[in-house]
Each structure stands twice: as C-alpha cells, then as structure tokens.
Design an enzyme around this catalytic site. Structure first.
Site, mmCIF file in Angstrom:
data_model
loop_
_atom_site.group_PDB
_atom_site.id
_atom_site.type_symbol
_atom_site.label_atom_id
_atom_site.label_comp_id
_atom_site.label_asym_id
_atom_site.label_seq_id
_atom_site.Cartn_x
_atom_site.Cartn_y
_atom_site.Cartn_z
ATOM 1 C CG ASP A 1 -55.152 -12.466 -57.539
ATOM 2 O OD1 ASP A 1 -54.192 -12.284 -58.320
ATOM 3 O OD2 ASP A 1 -56.263 -11.918 -57.699
ATOM 4 C CD GLU B 1 -55.531 -10.164 -63.602
ATOM 5 O OE1 GLU B 1 -55.780 -9.649 -64.703
ATOM 6 O OE2 GLU B 1 -56.037 -11.259 -63.266
HETATM 7 ZN ZN LIG Z 1 -54.439 -14.001 -64.991
#
Ligand SMILES: [Zn+2]
Length: 391
Positions: free
Chosen positions: A75, A146
């Site tokens: 992501d 994340e």
């Molecule tokens: Zn990162």
C-alpha cells in the site's frame, strides 16, 4: 512474472494504484511474480468492525530452516497534489535514470528488489526448473495496511502465521532506511509511538463576561506547554531522546466574542528504551493532572498507537546484513534506531528483525522516485544476504 531485473518488477507494482486501503492489483501482481518461482502464495484477507477490509499476502518457498522472511507493504500514501507531479504517479516512467511513481522508495522498490534477488539466487544454481529453492526457506509477508490504521495488516498476519506454526528465523523489513547512499543506514530498532488526545472542558459564554464562563483554551495551552517543555530523557546509547510534539489543536468555535465550551489537542510521543507504554501514559496523565490542579481544569485523555519501542541488539542477523552491504558497496552501514515507527516493532515478537531499504529522501513526497542504479545496488545487497543466510 518476476524478472531478474528489479526495474521491471517495480514498474509492474507502481502501475497498480494501491493507495491504502485499496489492493489496487499490487498483491495480485506480486503473486503472479512469485508463483512461477515455486512460492506457495496465500492471500490473507482481514477485517474488523469500523476499519476497511484489507488484503495481505504470505508466500513461502522451502520447508526447512534457515528461514529468512522479507516483510513490507504494497500500500502507498495518496499522491497529494497530482498536478504537481512531473510524471504520472502510477505510470512508472523513467527520466534521467530515475523511475518516478508513488511507492518507488516506500516501499514497492524494495519488494521488487527482493523478488529479483530471490530469482537470481535460484536461477544461478539452476534450481528454477527443479522446483525452486533447495536449501532453507524464503518468505514474503506483505501487507496492504501499513500506511493506514495498520489494524488488519502485519499484526493480524503474524497471528495467522503463529496459528500455522510459521516461524521464520530472521526477518528483513524493506522500509527505506538509507539516507545518502543505499545501505548507509540499517535500522536495528525504533522508538515507540503513542498518540495522545486531550479534551479540556469549559463553559461557553460571552467573551466580555469571562467570569460567567470557563475558558478551556489557556488550560489546554498550559498542558501542551508542560508536556512539550519537560524533557522525558536525554537519550540512550542506542536511541535519540524521547520527544513530544503537539500536532493538532482545535477549538469548536468560529465567533471571536464567544468563549468556547471545549478545546482539544493531539500530541505525538516518541519514546526510547528507557520507557514502556504504560509508563508514558502515566507520565502524560501526571503532567496534565498537575496543570488541572493549578488551573482547576476538567479534562479527558485518550491514548492510541500500537508501536512499542524495540531494539535488535547486534548479533548474527546484523552481522550478515552489514557484511552484505560491505561486499556490494564497500561501506560499513551505521546501525541506527531513528525515524518513524514501522511494522518491525510487531515482527520483533516473532524473530530478530532488521530494516534495510532504499533512500528515503522522496518518500511520501510529490515526485517520489528512485534511481535505477539504487535498485540494482539494493538487489545485489539482498542477493548477498540471501546467499550468506541460506548458505
Ligand atoms: Zn513504508
């Protein structure tokens, strides 16, 4: 398909618009790279009330130890001002020897390099047509969460792994840790991170009749000042000093002649190995209560954040990473603990973990980009590490 060329792998990943929480095709693209190499790929979807559903991926080749895991995220953060980009953030265009795109350094680039390094390791030995890896295990733990809340990402995949008896011997996280040159900094730990929310309650009233109201703003201001100006410590041999930064102050009021009913602040605390999360919460509460006694303030506190401070003391893993960097670049990396929190703090509970990736200069910025030469250097370092670790 994976190629031995990290540049091609990265172009494929950048062209998947995987802004958190969207999978954007990035995990599917990685799966398509790893399956032909012989990896057993599992897509691990996770959900929780009030949070976006997230797709993650765990892939492993080999059944024996030593087991080296690579961890990271596909992501990416939003592009920001799209018109300000010199090149389309999802086109992976190369100009002047640099590939442009969101995620180029944070951190699709490192994933592309590790996939290329794994392929190179197996292809060199003629193993690709014989079922892949013949010694040890390699795995990928790749999350799609994340840069977002992180709730349905790495922590849950680690639980999922534990339940299946997946126990790597060591983990390399591919966050962009490098500063001026690839491999100049390796992270062996990170400070912990806590977000503090304070609401000071008052009583609304006319600004000309302050004695009939209760103004929360000066009370909140003193709490922020007290928390910001009281040092938590002076640093430790492995860590910089702990810090408190006020990041948001809001007052639900737009009238200049009205005393508002409440005032709010958010502070970000980064703490080193002299502290624990409960101790930090107690310290913040203590400072706010002292101000409340001085100014007769009524307040509420809330704490959020799941990243605990950790350090992997230099040992076999750090030595292997340092030696891989030295072989490729001729430089000895600095073992540091600075920078923001990362998923390494969750993985620490499973196995020793260390972080080494690309240079972080353009991470999260407009025109995020990576020199092609850096991708080749990082791939060579990862390859050395795989060879040293798996023997
Ligand atoms: Zn990162």
């Amino acid at each position: 398909m994976t190629t031995i060329d990290p540049v091609e792998n990265l172009a494929t990943l950048i062209r998947c618009p995987s802004v958190t929480p969207a999978e954007g095709g990035a995990l599917a693209a990685l799966e398509a790279m790893l399956v032909p190499l012989g990896f057993a790929v599992q897509r691990v979807a996770m959900s929780a009330p009030g949070t976006p559903d997230i797709e993650n991926l765990y892939a492993r080749i080999g059944t024996e130890g030593p087991h080296l895991m690579f961890a990271g995220h596909t992501d990416v953060v939003p592009v920001g001002d799209a018109a300000a980009w010199t090149h389309d953030p999802f086109a992976a265009e190369i100009a002047d020897g640099q590939m442009y795109g969101r995620g180029a350094v944070d951190m699709k680039g490192a994933i592309a390099c590790f996939a290329a390094a794994a392929l190179g390791h197996m292809a060199d030995r003629g193993w690709i047509d014989k079922g892949g890896l013949r010694r040890g295990s390699l795995s990928f733990l790749i999350t799609g969460d994340e840069e977002g809340p992180g709730i349905n990402g790495t922590p849950k995949v680690l639980e999922w792994m534990r339940a299946r008896g997946e126990a790597p011997d060591a983990c390399l996280v591919g966050e962009p840790t490098s500063s001026k040159a690839v491999g100049d900094e390796v992270k062996i730990g990170r400070r912990g991170s806590v977000t503090v929310r304070i609401i000071v309650h008052g009583r609304q009233g006319h600004a000309a009749y302050g004695h009939l109201a209760e103004n929360p703003i000066p009370k909140l201001a003193r709490m922020i000042d007290r928390l910001s100006s009281t040092p938590l410590d002076a640093g430790t041999p492995r860590f910089q000093p702990s810090s408190v930064e006020a990041t948001v102050v809001t007052v639900p009021n737009s009238a200049g002649n009205v005393i508002p009913a409440s005032a709010r602040a958010v502070l970000s605390v980064r703490y080193n190995d002299l502290h624990t999360r409960p101790a930090i919460e107690a310290w913040v509460r203590d400072k706010c209560e002292a101000v409340a006694r001085e100014l007769e303030a009524r307040f509420d506190l809330a704490f959020a954040g799941t990243h605990e401070v950790f350090v992997t003391e230099p040992g076999p893993l750090a030595a292997a990473v340092s030696s891989a960097v030295e072989k490729v670049t001729g430089r000895t990396p600095a073992l540091t603990t600075n920078g923001g929190a990362s998923d390494a703090s969750f993985i620490r509970g499973l196995c020793p973990v260390i972080e080494l990736g690309l240079r972080n200069a353009t991470a999260h910025q407009v025109d995020e980009r990576v020199p092609v030469a850096d991708l080749l250097t990082l791939t060579a370092i990862y390859r050395q590490l795989i060879e040293a670790y798996l023997g």
